[in-house]
Write a protein that holds these residues in place. Structure first.
Motif, mmCIF file in Angstrom:
data_model
loop_
_atom_site.group_PDB
_atom_site.id
_atom_site.type_symbol
_atom_site.label_atom_id
_atom_site.label_comp_id
_atom_site.label_asym_id
_atom_site.label_seq_id
_atom_site.Cartn_x
_atom_site.Cartn_y
_atom_site.Cartn_z
ATOM 1 N N THR A 51 36.844 24.273 36.889
ATOM 2 C CA THR A 51 35.966 25.429 37.051
ATOM 3 C C THR A 51 36.717 26.701 36.669
ATOM 4 O OG1 THR A 51 34.834 24.314 38.856
ATOM 5 C CG2 THR A 51 34.556 26.706 38.715
ATOM 6 N N LEU A 52 36.092 27.516 35.830
ATOM 7 C CA LEU A 52 36.690 28.809 35.497
ATOM 8 C C LEU A 52 35.888 29.937 36.154
ATOM 9 C CD1 LEU A 52 38.929 30.078 33.581
ATOM 10 C CD2 LEU A 52 36.994 30.760 32.181
ATOM 11 N N LYS A 53 34.598 29.707 36.311
ATOM 12 C CA LYS A 53 33.736 30.764 36.851
ATOM 13 C C LYS A 53 32.668 30.092 37.705
ATOM 14 C CE LYS A 53 31.887 35.087 35.108
ATOM 15 N NZ LYS A 53 31.721 35.850 33.863
ATOM 16 N N VAL A 54 32.872 30.108 39.006
ATOM 17 C CA VAL A 54 31.928 29.448 39.912
ATOM 18 C C VAL A 54 30.516 30.002 39.671
ATOM 19 C CG1 VAL A 54 32.469 31.089 41.784
ATOM 20 C CG2 VAL A 54 31.521 28.838 42.340
ATOM 21 N N GLN A 69 41.713 36.047 28.099
ATOM 22 C CA GLN A 69 41.652 35.893 29.559
ATOM 23 C C GLN A 69 41.040 34.546 29.946
ATOM 24 O OE1 GLN A 69 38.998 38.522 31.803
ATOM 25 N NE2 GLN A 69 40.331 38.380 33.596
ATOM 26 N N GLU A 112 43.410 31.984 31.953
ATOM 27 C CA GLU A 112 43.134 31.688 33.361
ATOM 28 C C GLU A 112 43.053 30.179 33.597
ATOM 29 O OE1 GLU A 112 42.847 33.368 36.231
ATOM 30 O OE2 GLU A 112 43.109 35.394 35.492
ATOM 31 N N SER A 155 45.635 27.747 35.954
ATOM 32 C CA SER A 155 45.293 26.664 36.892
ATOM 33 C C SER A 155 46.199 25.463 36.637
ATOM 34 C CB SER A 155 43.826 26.246 36.736
ATOM 35 O OG SER A 155 42.957 27.279 37.169
ATOM 36 N N ASN A 161 49.876 26.273 37.698
ATOM 37 C CA ASN A 161 50.101 26.280 39.151
ATOM 38 C C ASN A 161 50.027 24.874 39.744
ATOM 39 O OD1 ASN A 161 50.598 29.005 39.164
ATOM 40 N ND2 ASN A 161 48.519 29.578 39.731
ATOM 41 N N PHE A 169 50.819 36.408 35.764
ATOM 42 C CA PHE A 169 50.055 35.933 36.920
ATOM 43 C C PHE A 169 50.447 34.550 37.451
ATOM 44 C CE2 PHE A 169 47.003 39.048 35.049
ATOM 45 C CZ PHE A 169 46.942 39.898 36.141
ATOM 46 N N HIS A 179 45.895 27.986 44.139
ATOM 47 C CA HIS A 179 45.946 29.082 43.166
ATOM 48 C C HIS A 179 45.418 28.694 41.790
ATOM 49 C CE1 HIS A 179 47.742 31.528 46.229
ATOM 50 N NE2 HIS A 179 48.413 30.446 46.579
ATOM 51 N N ILE A 180 44.543 27.698 41.767
ATOM 52 C CA ILE A 180 43.762 27.476 40.562
ATOM 53 C C ILE A 180 42.660 28.542 40.534
ATOM 54 C CG2 ILE A 180 44.252 25.002 40.420
ATOM 55 C CD1 ILE A 180 41.560 24.397 41.664
ATOM 56 N N THR A 181 42.221 28.850 39.342
ATOM 57 C CA THR A 181 41.212 29.899 39.189
ATOM 58 C C THR A 181 39.837 29.357 39.568
ATOM 59 O OG1 THR A 181 42.474 30.840 37.369
ATOM 60 C CG2 THR A 181 40.161 31.498 37.533
ATOM 61 N N LEU A 182 39.131 30.086 40.404
ATOM 62 C CA LEU A 182 37.758 29.706 40.742
ATOM 63 C C LEU A 182 36.772 30.675 40.092
ATOM 64 C CD1 LEU A 182 36.156 27.697 42.659
ATOM 65 C CD2 LEU A 182 35.811 29.716 44.079
ATOM 66 N N LYS A 183 37.197 31.915 39.943
ATOM 67 C CA LYS A 183 36.298 32.940 39.407
ATOM 68 C C LYS A 183 37.129 33.886 38.564
ATOM 69 C CE LYS A 183 32.315 35.467 41.191
ATOM 70 N NZ LYS A 183 31.606 35.715 42.447
ATOM 71 N N VAL A 184 37.054 33.700 37.260
ATOM 72 C CA VAL A 184 37.859 34.530 36.359
ATOM 73 C C VAL A 184 37.539 36.014 36.605
ATOM 74 C CG1 VAL A 184 36.169 34.266 34.479
ATOM 75 C CG2 VAL A 184 38.529 34.845 33.935
ATOM 76 N N GLY A 185 38.600 36.823 36.733
ATOM 77 C CA GLY A 185 38.406 38.245 36.990
ATOM 78 C C GLY A 185 37.887 38.564 38.377
ATOM 79 N N LYS A 222 47.444 37.068 41.515
ATOM 80 C CA LYS A 222 46.454 36.686 40.512
ATOM 81 C C LYS A 222 45.061 37.048 41.047
ATOM 82 C CE LYS A 222 45.388 32.177 39.253
ATOM 83 N NZ LYS A 222 44.020 32.152 38.743
ATOM 84 N N TYR A 223 44.085 37.067 40.169
ATOM 85 C CA TYR A 223 42.710 37.368 40.573
ATOM 86 C C TYR A 223 41.866 36.088 40.549
ATOM 87 C CZ TYR A 223 43.989 42.246 40.071
ATOM 88 O OH TYR A 223 44.606 43.466 40.213
ATOM 89 N N TYR A 231 31.974 27.297 46.969
ATOM 90 C CA TYR A 231 33.350 27.728 46.676
ATOM 91 C C TYR A 231 34.328 26.572 46.875
ATOM 92 C CZ TYR A 231 31.855 32.665 46.693
ATOM 93 O OH TYR A 231 31.256 33.878 46.416
ATOM 94 N N GLU A 252 33.577 23.547 44.272
ATOM 95 C CA GLU A 252 33.912 23.776 42.859
ATOM 96 C C GLU A 252 35.415 23.620 42.619
ATOM 97 O OE1 GLU A 252 32.317 24.325 40.016
ATOM 98 O OE2 GLU A 252 30.266 24.411 40.727
#
Lengths: 314, 314
Positions: free
Chosen positions: A165-168, A241, A245, A249, A252, A283, B163-169, B177-178, B242, B245
């Motif tokens: 998942t990059l963007k829930v 980005q 990102e 993932s 990490n 990051f 710390h994997i990305t769930l929601k870029v930005g 990290k964001y 959340y 995902e």
């Protein structure tokens, strides 16, 4: 020592003879005709092996092993292609079937995993125990080598790095899930992002490039970005980005020495790679206290499928 | 066979004697006093081992091994705690130092990895080769066992699943990290989400629960959700997304047999676990064609740290 690498694709089956240093002696392709029963496809694969041996003058008896790379889910431990959506493969015992024709040690794995193994044995990640290949093409694929071993997951069902998942709650992906990395970081997604930017900013330099080249491609935004076009720069920055990102993932989780970037977009070279490196350095979890991950371009390109499949024998 | 598990925390160091079935015979804790030099801390750990042996009547000579779980980055291969932000640990050779006092085989790993190993050896994932523990507490932690081996990453620097990305930005995480999974799926994040929902919908049943309990907790939304409060139901539904995902990212990479959920939020039990299972079943890559991943509650709870550390000896 000689090995044969077989790269099964939806359109064609390629095979080549490779030695232990990754030198490719001969290669040849035949049409897959993917609608056929697997026994017919494997019979053709066997014939192809004989053909490349004859053409290169290498005696088939001197072949030490055969590696097969296939799309889809592969259970290498039992020599089976479990499932592929592009070819008529459903629990195909490909290793046993091919050994009916040529009785040498034979291995099979997912093509993306093979490509990663190829980079570790012969390419950009040579000799490393912790390396990841990410291919940015029609989709986002990849393979993970961690502590010297290829990650395949239970029954080979893992390693689908494009579907993290990059963007829930984000854009729907071809896999049915929403917000997958592939839906943002593939070349396909970059083309979509570029088209959208052009439609919003028709005066962008990108419009001229499209007029000249006849279509929007994964290169369009990069070409205009290098020339300072602000709309293209925004597209590239956003795309970097998205890619970075997902890399974070993976970093990490696996903390590899190297992440190699393959697929069409990787042809942007250092210009693109350096932007990814800068982003992930900023990051990565634990920053300077943890081992550093280098981002670099994959090396094997067109023959990656054959070389990676052959690498299964090493 | 007897082993000692030592669980180093920011506040206290716990140790216990455990046998090969995971039975805990005795346990005891001492204050960490984390600002001290590591030699003083390790000297206290050795004393603690002697104390629990004396109190339980088990001869220290019959201890077959010692396992140590520590927060932070651990390089188990060289017996070193590389870095911990809560304790004064910087490249601490903890195994060599402890063996000056008690010379038995001694192992060290990250505490979250130990907890995962404990679940595999003694708990919810007993006997499995492919299992992941995810703890939803102050942060999101976890450990991955894949093909029978604990994933630690290069020099132990990997496995940071929170710390994997769930929601870029997205929202800034404590790691710098964001959009990290931890910033959305921890108990801390659930409390924040609950507070925000209450401030927007002060008539929600959650306001009454907070008035009675004196504070917002990770339980607040779940209590009201079970009673049909629509605002709380929306909070829980969003929180489940959340969490799920992030689980899907791990499933698509590792395809484990089981993901065990630990940490405070896991006390919501089947009510919560069933919602996670339903979500991941719907969106797992490859659906029914790939091996199924079961989500279940972790079992070891309070003694997970000691049992997991002891499991390093097995």
């Amino acid at each position: 020592m000689y090995f044969i690498g077989i790269d099964i694709g939806g359109m064609s089956i390629k095979a080549g003879i490779v030695d232990e240093t990754g030198k490719l002696y001969v290669k040849k392709a035949i049409p897959t005709q993917p609608e056929r029963h697997y026994t017919a496809i494997v019979a053709d694969m066997a014939k192809l092996c004989h053909t490349i041996c004859e053409e290169s003058g290498i005696d088939i008896k001197s072949i030490q092993g055969i590696g097969i790379g296939s799309p889809g889910t592969v259970n290498g431990a039992i020599g089976q292609i479990t499932y592929s959506c592009n070819i008529n493969f459903d629990q195909v015992p490909v290793v046993d079937e091919l050994r009916k024709y040529i009785d040498v040690p034979t291995y099979v794995d997912n093509d993306a995993n093979c490509a990663a193994l190829g980079e570790v044995k012969f390419g950009s990640c040579k000799g490393l125990d912790d390396a990841i290949l990410v291919t940015l093409g029609t989709g986002v694929g990849g393979g993970v080598i961690t502590e010297g071993k290829m990650l395949v997951g239970k029954n080979g069902g893992g390693g689908e790095v494009g579907h993290i998942t990059l963007k829930v709650g984000g854009r729907k992906c071809g896999c049915g899930k929403y917000g997958c990395w592939e839906a943002y970081a593939s070349a396909t997604a970059l083309v979509r992002q570029t088209k959208m930017a052009i439609s919003r900013h028709p005066n962008s330099l990108m419009s001229d490039i499209v007029a000249k080249e006849g279509k929007v491609s994964g290169r369009t935004a990069f070409i205009a970005c290098r020339q300072g076009d602000p709309t293209a720069m925004a597209v590239v920055k956003q795309y970097v980005q998205y890619v970075a990102e997902g890399l974070l993932s993976l970093i990490n989780i696996f903390r590899p020495d190297v992440i190699a970037i393959g697929g069409g977009v990787s042809n942007e070279g250092d210009y693109f790679i350096d932007m990814l490196q800068e982003y992930v350095d900023k990051f990565t979890y634990g920053g300077g206290n943890n081992p550093h991950t280098t981002v670099r371009k994959a090396q094997l390109l067109n023959d990656a499928g054959i070389l990676g499949a052959a690498a299964l024998c090493l």
